[in-house]
Enzyme design. Structure first.
Site, PDB file in Angstrom:
ATOM      1  N   ASN A  11       7.157  15.949 -43.798  1.00 50.73           N
ATOM      2  CA  ASN A  11       8.059  15.111 -43.000  1.00 50.73           C
ATOM      3  C   ASN A  11       8.415  15.911 -41.752  1.00 50.73           C
ATOM      4  O   ASN A  11       9.178  16.871 -41.827  1.00 50.73           O
ATOM      5  CB  ASN A  11       9.316  14.804 -43.839  1.00 50.73           C
ATOM      6  CG  ASN A  11      10.390  14.085 -43.029  1.00 50.73           C
ATOM      7  OD1 ASN A  11      10.128  13.590 -41.930  1.00 50.73           O
ATOM      8  ND2 ASN A  11      11.597  14.020 -43.579  1.00 50.73           N
ATOM      9  N   LYS A  13      10.117  14.984 -39.251  1.00 48.43           N
ATOM     10  CA  LYS A  13      11.422  14.601 -38.688  1.00 48.43           C
ATOM     11  C   LYS A  13      11.298  14.465 -37.161  1.00 48.43           C
ATOM     12  O   LYS A  13      10.273  13.995 -36.690  1.00 48.43           O
ATOM     13  CB  LYS A  13      12.487  15.617 -39.097  1.00 48.43           C
ATOM     14  CG  LYS A  13      12.450  15.964 -40.587  1.00 48.43           C
ATOM     15  CD  LYS A  13      13.626  16.765 -41.028  1.00 48.43           C
ATOM     16  CE  LYS A  13      13.458  17.156 -42.489  1.00 48.43           C
ATOM     17  NZ  LYS A  13      14.617  17.776 -43.071  1.00 48.43           N
ATOM     18  N   GLU A 175      15.145  14.760 -53.852  1.00 46.57           N
ATOM     19  CA  GLU A 175      15.529  15.699 -52.808  1.00 46.57           C
ATOM     20  C   GLU A 175      17.033  15.975 -52.909  1.00 46.57           C
ATOM     21  O   GLU A 175      17.840  15.241 -52.314  1.00 46.57           O
ATOM     22  CB  GLU A 175      15.228  15.107 -51.426  1.00 46.57           C
ATOM     23  CG  GLU A 175      13.764  14.827 -51.191  1.00 46.57           C
ATOM     24  CD  GLU A 175      13.404  14.996 -49.721  1.00 46.57           C
ATOM     25  OE1 GLU A 175      12.489  15.764 -49.441  1.00 46.57           O
ATOM     26  OE2 GLU A 175      14.068  14.388 -48.867  1.00 46.57           O
TER      27      GLU A 175
HETATM   28  C1  PEP Z   1      13.063  16.980 -46.184  1.00 47.26           C
HETATM   29  O1  PEP Z   1      13.751  16.779 -45.203  1.00 47.26           O
HETATM   30  O2  PEP Z   1      12.497  16.025 -46.741  1.00 47.26           O
HETATM   31  C2  PEP Z   1      12.942  18.344 -46.668  1.00 47.26           C
HETATM   32  C3  PEP Z   1      12.586  18.540 -47.899  1.00 47.26           C
HETATM   33  O3  PEP Z   1      13.235  19.355 -45.767  1.00 47.26           O
HETATM   34  P1  PEP Z   1      13.101  20.928 -46.022  1.00 47.26           P
HETATM   35  O4  PEP Z   1      11.772  21.169 -46.655  1.00 47.26           O
HETATM   36  O5  PEP Z   1      13.207  21.547 -44.670  1.00 47.26           O
HETATM   37  O6  PEP Z   1      14.234  21.312 -46.916  1.00 47.26           O
END
Ligand code: PEP
Length: 261
Positions: A11, A13, A175
């Protein structure tokens, strides 16, 4: 031993640029080709990257014939119309995107997306024949107050509630909000416990629960991926920060190869 093929999803973002995407994807594809030569195509996990929408065209061209697919970070519940800033499922289809992340904690937090809205988005995506990647997770406070199971149950059952019984097309992502972008990670047993709960909740709605993937997300990186991916109900990762570096993302992909059945 499970027959679920691992899925490693990045992802991005709001992190991308024309030049940066090209560097990242050229590095990723070169590394993946080397890995493929070593372990064979069959041993590789499925790989998904979710860039910001303005780059779909560029990323689509760069990924051509690579075996990596791209998905979206969110989508509107509406098919079209006066919804400034939103993207529709038909726009995703125009660019051959199949997977859509929904219910990410940053969308829940920053755009005030509710369980009900996410439920309708999941239904819209499913009805269009696309694959919802549904994110759920508790906050730090909810975990400390012993509410993790209740929160996950509420979010999962809500998100699935408009899908037909026996659906066979959804990816779940656990998550924990406190682990996203913080460097904190759920321990493998902690994550497995929630993944197993999610598998049970899926089983209450579909006979295909054993075949559906449940990803872990939250500071997954090169050093913790292997043990997380070794858990029986962790079928891959949804990766934020580590998906922005081809070498970090490739290490996670390699960890998934090692654990493939
Ligand atoms: C996410 O935003 O889906 C995520 C898991 O971010 P990170 O790996 O940076 O914690």
């Amino acid at each position: 031993m499970t027959s679920r093929r691992k899925l490693i999803a990045g992802n991005w973002k709001m992190n991308a640029s024309l030049a940066g995407n090209e560097d990242l994807l050229r590095g990723l594809i070169a590394g993946l080709n080397a890995l493929k030569a070593e372990v064979g195509q069959e041993a590789l996990p499925e790989i998904l990257v979710c860039p910001p929408a303005p780059y779909w065209s560029q990323v689509g061209a760069l990924l051509e014939s690579s075996g990596i697919v791209q998905g979206a970070q969110d989508v509107s519940e509406h098919p079209k119309g006066a919804y400034t800033s939103e993207l529709s499922v038909s726009m995703l289809q125009d660019f051959k995107l199949e997977h859509v992340i929904l219910g990410h904690s940053e969308c829940r937090r920053d755009q005030f997306q509710t369980d009900n809205l996410i439920t309708r988005k999941v239904a819209t995506v499913f009805q269009a024949g696309l694959i919802p990647v549904v994110c759920v997770g508790e906050t730090q406070q909810e975990r400390e107050q012993g509410q993790t199971q209740a929160v996950i149950k509420r979010q999962v059952l809500s998100a699935l509630s408009l899908l037909p019984m026996d659906f066979d097309r959804v990816v779940m992502a656990y998550e924990p909000v406190w682990a996203i972008g913080t460097g904190l990670t759920a321990t493998p047993p902690m994550a497995q416990e929630v993944h197993s709960l999610i598998r049970g909740l899926l089983a209450s709605r579909t006979h295909h629960a054993h075949a559906l993937r449940i990803l872990y997300g939250g500071s997954m990186n090169a050093s913790n991926a292997q043990t997380l991916l070794a858990q029986p109900d962790i079928d891959g990762g949804l990766i934020g920060s580590a998906a922005l570096s081809s070498s970090d993302f490739l290490s996670i992909i390699s960890a998934a190869v090692a654990r493939n059945p």
